[in-house]
Design a protein around this motif. Structure first.
Motif, PDB file in Angstrom:
ATOM      1  N   LEU A   1     -11.733 -20.950  30.949  1.00 45.44           N
ATOM      2  CA  LEU A   1     -11.000 -21.129  29.618  1.00 45.44           C
ATOM      3  C   LEU A   1      -9.554 -21.410  29.977  1.00 45.44           C
ATOM      4  O   LEU A   1      -9.107 -22.403  29.224  1.00 45.44           O
ATOM      5  CB  LEU A   1     -10.942 -19.961  28.691  1.00 45.44           C
ATOM      6  N   LEU A   2      -8.770 -20.796  30.959  1.00 47.77           N
ATOM      7  CA  LEU A   2      -7.843 -21.274  31.091  1.00 47.77           C
ATOM      8  C   LEU A   2      -7.565 -22.783  31.590  1.00 47.77           C
ATOM      9  O   LEU A   2      -6.706 -23.464  31.402  1.00 47.77           O
ATOM     10  CB  LEU A   2      -7.260 -20.334  32.237  1.00 47.77           C
TER      11      LEU A   2
ATOM     12  N   LEU B   1       0.118 -36.352  28.598  1.00 51.13           N
ATOM     13  CA  LEU B   1       0.023 -37.603  28.904  1.00 51.13           C
ATOM     14  C   LEU B   1      -0.206 -38.811  28.001  1.00 51.13           C
ATOM     15  O   LEU B   1       0.058 -39.835  27.961  1.00 51.13           O
ATOM     16  CB  LEU B   1      -1.159 -37.940  29.954  1.00 51.13           C
ATOM     17  N   ASN B   2      -1.031 -38.334  26.764  1.00 52.71           N
ATOM     18  CA  ASN B   2      -1.244 -39.471  25.760  1.00 52.71           C
ATOM     19  C   ASN B   2      -0.437 -39.317  24.696  1.00 52.71           C
ATOM     20  O   ASN B   2      -0.416 -40.216  23.720  1.00 52.71           O
ATOM     21  CB  ASN B   2      -2.764 -39.122  25.144  1.00 52.71           C
ATOM     22  N   LEU B   3       0.797 -38.360  24.831  1.00 55.84           N
ATOM     23  CA  LEU B   3       1.720 -38.775  24.029  1.00 55.84           C
ATOM     24  C   LEU B   3       2.719 -39.886  24.205  1.00 55.84           C
ATOM     25  O   LEU B   3       3.261 -40.396  23.554  1.00 55.84           O
ATOM     26  CB  LEU B   3       2.728 -37.393  23.772  1.00 55.84           C
ATOM     27  N   ALA B   4       2.445 -40.102  25.603  1.00 56.98           N
ATOM     28  CA  ALA B   4       3.420 -41.181  26.078  1.00 56.98           C
ATOM     29  C   ALA B   4       3.250 -42.475  25.234  1.00 56.98           C
ATOM     30  O   ALA B   4       2.262 -42.732  24.884  1.00 56.98           O
ATOM     31  CB  ALA B   4       3.189 -41.419  27.584  1.00 56.98           C
TER      32      ALA B   4
ATOM     33  N   SER C   1      -6.072 -28.166  31.054  1.00 60.80           N
ATOM     34  CA  SER C   1      -6.282 -29.680  31.285  1.00 60.80           C
ATOM     35  C   SER C   1      -6.098 -30.478  29.700  1.00 60.80           C
ATOM     36  O   SER C   1      -5.674 -31.555  29.842  1.00 60.80           O
ATOM     37  CB  SER C   1      -7.759 -29.941  31.682  1.00 60.80           C
ATOM     38  N   ALA C   2      -6.122 -29.505  28.804  1.00 63.50           N
ATOM     39  CA  ALA C   2      -6.287 -30.034  27.227  1.00 63.50           C
ATOM     40  C   ALA C   2      -4.777 -30.281  27.093  1.00 63.50           C
ATOM     41  O   ALA C   2      -4.420 -31.304  26.779  1.00 63.50           O
ATOM     42  CB  ALA C   2      -6.742 -29.211  26.361  1.00 63.50           C
ATOM     43  N   VAL C   3      -3.810 -29.251  27.693  1.00 60.29           N
ATOM     44  CA  VAL C   3      -2.416 -29.513  27.318  1.00 60.29           C
ATOM     45  C   VAL C   3      -1.961 -30.661  28.103  1.00 60.29           C
ATOM     46  O   VAL C   3      -1.147 -31.733  27.467  1.00 60.29           O
ATOM     47  CB  VAL C   3      -1.673 -28.306  27.984  1.00 60.29           C
ATOM     48  N   SER C   4      -2.216 -31.003  29.367  1.00 53.88           N
ATOM     49  CA  SER C   4      -1.830 -31.960  30.192  1.00 53.88           C
ATOM     50  C   SER C   4      -2.090 -33.304  29.849  1.00 53.88           C
ATOM     51  O   SER C   4      -1.890 -34.437  29.688  1.00 53.88           O
ATOM     52  CB  SER C   4      -2.083 -31.785  31.558  1.00 53.88           C
ATOM     53  N   PHE C   5      -3.481 -33.362  29.157  1.00 58.32           N
ATOM     54  CA  PHE C   5      -4.119 -34.660  28.729  1.00 58.32           C
ATOM     55  C   PHE C   5      -3.619 -34.949  27.360  1.00 58.32           C
ATOM     56  O   PHE C   5      -3.265 -36.222  27.277  1.00 58.32           O
ATOM     57  CB  PHE C   5      -5.665 -34.113  28.308  1.00 58.32           C
TER      58      PHE C   5
ATOM     59  N   LEU D   1      -0.776 -19.474  29.615  1.00 56.05           N
ATOM     60  CA  LEU D   1      -1.440 -20.888  30.172  1.00 56.05           C
ATOM     61  C   LEU D   1      -0.430 -21.344  30.893  1.00 56.05           C
ATOM     62  O   LEU D   1      -0.447 -21.656  32.261  1.00 56.05           O
ATOM     63  CB  LEU D   1      -1.931 -21.659  29.178  1.00 56.05           C
ATOM     64  N   LEU D   2       0.614 -21.753  30.334  1.00 59.24           N
ATOM     65  CA  LEU D   2       1.652 -22.513  30.998  1.00 59.24           C
ATOM     66  C   LEU D   2       2.405 -21.620  32.207  1.00 59.24           C
ATOM     67  O   LEU D   2       3.234 -22.255  33.022  1.00 59.24           O
ATOM     68  CB  LEU D   2       2.700 -23.134  30.066  1.00 59.24           C
ATOM     69  N   LEU D   3       2.756 -20.400  31.935  1.00 60.97           N
ATOM     70  CA  LEU D   3       3.312 -19.514  32.811  1.00 60.97           C
ATOM     71  C   LEU D   3       2.809 -19.769  34.165  1.00 60.97           C
ATOM     72  O   LEU D   3       3.426 -19.350  35.226  1.00 60.97           O
ATOM     73  CB  LEU D   3       3.339 -18.228  32.279  1.00 60.97           C
ATOM     74  N   ALA D   4       1.374 -19.830  34.286  1.00 62.36           N
ATOM     75  CA  ALA D   4       0.780 -19.698  35.350  1.00 62.36           C
ATOM     76  C   ALA D   4       0.741 -21.260  36.315  1.00 62.36           C
ATOM     77  O   ALA D   4       0.890 -21.299  37.425  1.00 62.36           O
ATOM     78  CB  ALA D   4      -0.687 -19.937  35.266  1.00 62.36           C
ATOM     79  N   PHE D   5       1.446 -21.936  35.436  1.00 65.02           N
ATOM     80  CA  PHE D   5       1.611 -23.326  36.098  1.00 65.02           C
ATOM     81  C   PHE D   5       3.284 -23.593  36.813  1.00 65.02           C
ATOM     82  O   PHE D   5       4.086 -23.433  36.141  1.00 65.02           O
ATOM     83  CB  PHE D   5       1.108 -24.621  35.100  1.00 65.02           C
TER      84      PHE D   5
END
Lengths: 301, 319
Positions: free
Chosen positions: B18-19, B31-34, B24-28, A138-142
């Motif tokens: 799915l990807l 961001l909210n860890l901040a 988007s879940a990871v980045s969300f 997932l992260l590798l694509a970014f």
């Protein structure tokens, strides 16, 4: 078909020699050697300068001296002064220290995560492996710099936050490599033998698998430092990291933007410093890779 | 396109949402860890120098939906995104989706220009460099590749501005609109992918030129250039196509910095502004948008690779 192939193969050496004589191969081989030497020299200089910076007889890099602002290079100020009259030479030298500390911290953080994820994934296999490698793919694509930018933006400006952000995104590719090596090592006969005599998981990982990871890790790390320096200086340049008056190269470039016309050296000097540091680590990394991993002795990858 | 290819395409397209959901879940989450309360920061930005009252902060939190739980906030963001609504910027209070759309064209122009320039230099230089291994041209090309990988795009950008805009006054330094204004940023952006492509094409060309079918082509009496362009190049370019994702990463990461320097009104500039002001809806929307672009481009590159290289086609796997 077979006779055709035989025929071509027989004639091939003649053609190959006619195309690229052996002497030339040695020549390019020699070209590589000075490259590694130059890399070693640049990295050693950076390390020495960075280590002794606080004890050198230099002006305080944060000392503001407005009467001497934007002073051109002279005997007193070797590389001139910036818009606040701070000694540029001193700031560049202290910047080497910042760069080294930042790169080392990022490398340590990203390698720790990569080792933990990679070994866990490769050693345990099963659903742990599937889940972790799913995240990695997932992260590798970014693009990692953009992800680091997002994380640094979320955490707020500051050098520590930039290091955290860079470390948090840089491990991804390495975790995959370490997983592969662990997977291979786990299936070797000496690990199976160790398990057979009743060695625990921790003992197998630290005594038997870790040594086979060490070599590749050194190569990855040395090839990586250049990228890390570029990326962190980039985030600092964008204003997300080190804040004024910290003597950091990327931040110095950012600081000098409005003096583009009057004192271009304030932009070119930190830029050159970053370039030399990155070039040094890249050259050294290439050399180390050839030394430690002769299988990849091929330009490109 | 065979049946195997079709099945592959369908499978890839099916995993795409799915990807995207994962990224988007990871980045969300990130961001909210901040630390810090976004509502408080928004108020500080709107009324500089004033400390917002607790009542004001609470009211804005409710208005922005920040009082809901994290999963609820994410669920709301996803359902909004599916309807084409990425929320509003904290700073400009404009819809994020419209901002992203408006900024896409300048970034596409800049990255396309940079990629074209990189290919224009890297392909011939990579071929010639491999053919005349050890020659001056080869050494020069490898030097460019080495330097290109180490020069920070921001230093290069300022070097170009100082030389061509300040000293020589040949080209405009900053701005967007005229064709002349695209030259400097495109050059600054092209060096990193150019260096990478040059290394790749040189290495794969060297490997390809040693293959049996190249010897056959030479034995047929074809000229060296006909062998290189007609026979070797197609295979030698495969690794470059496979590295599309990496190069797209270079281009987009570089665009973030180059656009900021050249006041180029693209996505990168928007992202930097948003990151500096902690404009979370814009950052979140940008990350999701870039993720989609990257995944789609990678998919297209993979398909192109499969069409160009029959060995990779799944329908032929059994042979």
């Amino acid at each position: 078909m077979a006779s055709d192939a035989e025929h071509t193969r027989e004639r091939a050496p003649v053609l190959a020699v006619g195309r690229s004589p052996r002497r030339r191969h040695q020549w390019t081989g020699l070209l590589r050697e000075p490259g590694t030497a130059l890399g070693l020299f640049l990295v050693a200089s950076l390390l020495i300068v960075g280590l002794v910076a606080p004890w050198l007889p230099l002006d305080d890099p944060t000392d503001i001296n407005l009467p001497d602002r934007l002073h051109p290079p002279s005997a007193e100020y070797l590389l001139g002064t910036d818009h606040l009259g701070r000694d540029t030479f001193s700031r560049i030298v202290h910047g080497a220290r910042m760069t080294l500390v930042a790169a080392a911290a990022t490398l340590a953080l990203s390698m720790t995560i990569a080792l933990a994820v990679g070994i866990l994934s490769g050693y345990n296999g099963g659903w742990t492996d599937t889940a972790l490698m799913g995240v990695v793919d997932l992260l590798l694509a970014f693009p990692s710099l953009i992800l680091a930018l997002a994380v640094a933006g979320a955490l707020g400006p500051g050098l520590f936050n930039v290091l955290l952000a860079a470390g948090a995104v840089w491990w991804v590719g390495h975790a995959r490599i370490i997983r592969g090596i662990t997977l291979g090592a786990r299936q070797t006969e000496y690990v199976i033998a160790a398990r057979a005599v009743g060695a625990g998981n921790m003992r197998i990982i630290f005594r038997h698998i870790a040594p086979s990871i060490l070599g590749p890790i050194i190569v990855i790390a040395s090839l990586d430092v250049g990228w890390i320096i570029l990326g962190i200086a980039g985030l600092n340049f964008l204003g997300l990291g080190a804040q004024p008056p910290t003597p950091e190269w990327g931040a110095m470039l950012n600081d000098a933007r409005q003096h583009l016309q009057t004192a271009p050296r304030l932009l070119l000097l930190p830029g050159a410093a970053i370039f030399l540091a990155v070039l040094g680590f890249n050259l050294l990394g290439d050399g180390l890779r050839d030394l430690l991993d002769p299988r990849t002795r091929r330009p490109g990858n | 396109m065979g049946a195997g290819m079709m099945a592959y395409l369908v499978r890839r397209l099916a995993t795409l949402p799915l990807l995207l959901l994962g990224i988007s879940a990871v980045s969300f989450g990130l961001l909210n860890l901040a630390p810090g309360d976004p509502a408080e920061m928004v108020l500080r930005q709107r009324n500089p120098g004033q400390l917002p009252s607790a009542v004001e902060v609470e009211a804005l939190r409710r208005e922005l939906g920040l009082d809901a739980s994290l999963p609820a906030q994410y669920a709301r963001w996803v359902s909004g995104t599916l309807a084409g609504d990425l929320g509003q910027s904290y700073g400009t209070e404009q819809p994020v989706a419209a901002q992203l759309a408006r900024r896409t064209v300048p970034t596409a122009l800049l990255t396309a220009g940079a990629l074209a320039l990189a290919l224009l230099v890297a392909v011939p230089a990579g071929i010639l460099s491999a053919q005349r291994r050890g020659s001056l041209l080869d050494i020069a090309a490898r030097l460019v590749a080495l330097v290109g990988a180490a020069v920070p795009s921001y230093a290069l950008a300022y070097g170009l501005i100082i030389l061509f805009a300040v000293k020589l006054s040949w080209l405009p330094a900053v701005g967007y609109g005229s064709p002349a204004q695209v030259v400097l940023p495109a050059v600054a952006l092209s060096l990193a992918p150019m260096a990478q492509l040059m290394r790749l094409i040189r290495a794969s060309m060297l490997e390809t030129l040693g293959q049996d079918y190249i010897r056959t082509a030479r034995a047929k009496g074809l000229s060296e250039q006909a062998v290189a362009v007609g026979h070797a190049l197609r295979n030698a370019l495969l690794p470059a196509v496979a590295a599309t994702g990496v190069n797209l990463g270079y281009l987009l990461s570089g665009a973030v910095i180059v656009e900021t320097i050249f006041s180029w009104p693209g996505l990168g500039q928007l992202m930097v502004e948003a990151a500096l002001t902690r404009d979370y809806p814009v950052v979140q929307g940008f990350v999701a948008y870039i993720a989609m672009v990257v995944l789609l481009v990678n998919l297209v590159a993979d398909l192109a690779l499969r069409i160009a290289d029959p060995r990779l086609r799944f329908g032929h796997q059994g042979m």
